[in-house]
Design a protein around this motif. Sequence first.
Motif, PDB file in Angstrom:
ATOM      1  N   ARG A  19       1.733  -4.744 -10.279  1.00 15.33           N
ATOM      2  CA  ARG A  19       2.947  -3.923 -10.239  1.00 15.33           C
ATOM      3  C   ARG A  19       3.959  -4.483  -9.234  1.00 15.33           C
ATOM      4  NH1 ARG A  19       0.698   0.562 -10.160  1.00 15.33           N
ATOM      5  NH2 ARG A  19       0.575   0.960  -7.936  1.00 15.33           N
ATOM      6  N   THR A  20       3.477  -4.864  -8.060  1.00 21.64           N
ATOM      7  CA  THR A  20       4.364  -5.439  -7.045  1.00 21.64           C
ATOM      8  C   THR A  20       4.997  -6.724  -7.551  1.00 21.64           C
ATOM      9  OG1 THR A  20       3.054  -4.465  -5.251  1.00 21.64           O
ATOM     10  CG2 THR A  20       4.482  -6.327  -4.681  1.00 21.64           C
ATOM     11  N   ASP A  36       6.752  -5.638 -11.731  1.00 18.50           N
ATOM     12  CA  ASP A  36       7.618  -4.476 -11.927  1.00 18.50           C
ATOM     13  C   ASP A  36       8.532  -4.186 -10.741  1.00 18.50           C
ATOM     14  OD1 ASP A  36       6.648  -3.959 -14.472  1.00 18.50           O
ATOM     15  OD2 ASP A  36       5.073  -2.611 -13.754  1.00 18.50           O
ATOM     16  N   GLU A  37       8.132  -4.575  -9.550  1.00 18.64           N
ATOM     17  CA  GLU A  37       8.912  -4.238  -8.358  1.00 18.64           C
ATOM     18  C   GLU A  37       9.632  -5.435  -7.762  1.00 18.64           C
ATOM     19  OE1 GLU A  37       6.045  -2.396  -5.793  1.00 18.64           O
ATOM     20  OE2 GLU A  37       5.756  -0.713  -7.172  1.00 18.64           O
ATOM     21  N   ALA A  57      11.480  -8.213 -12.872  1.00 15.21           N
ATOM     22  CA  ALA A  57      11.076  -7.017 -13.616  1.00 15.21           C
ATOM     23  C   ALA A  57      11.485  -7.050 -15.091  1.00 15.21           C
ATOM     24  CB  ALA A  57      11.625  -5.764 -12.943  1.00 15.21           C
TER      25      ALA A  57
END
Length: 137
Positions: A93-94, A97-98, A102
């Motif tokens: 996720r880091t 997506d973050e 992204a």
Amino acid sequence: MEYEFDTDPARIPRDAVWAWLSTEAYWGRTRSRADVDAQLDSAWRVVGVYHPETGRLVGFARAVSDGVTFAYLADVFVVDGHRGQGVGSRIVRTMIDEGPGAHFRWVLFTRDAHEVYRRFGFAEPDETAMVRPASSS
């Protein structure tokens, strides 16, 4: 436990990454230490996960990218004793997506973690994808 996630490439303990990849990773054992150092030097982005009390590396991932539309996720790992606590999912996720990628098209290779990556939208390649395997020589 609250792990620390950091994207600073200067903080990555190369000895720890090398130790894990060269002994634990089915995909990393054929690389030399010089290979791993070169990959770290040229990484577009890295994520390191650190134990809150000891500061030791407990998870890692790196990415290669054109910086505009495409990225390759590589060398994702969580050391024994820290698995099953969401660390791997938080690494992904880091990273995807973050971070600045992204909205990129992301690819990866895995032999055994398909279900983990499906949760982040990864799927088998579509008709636009082809892969040229590494040569054996």
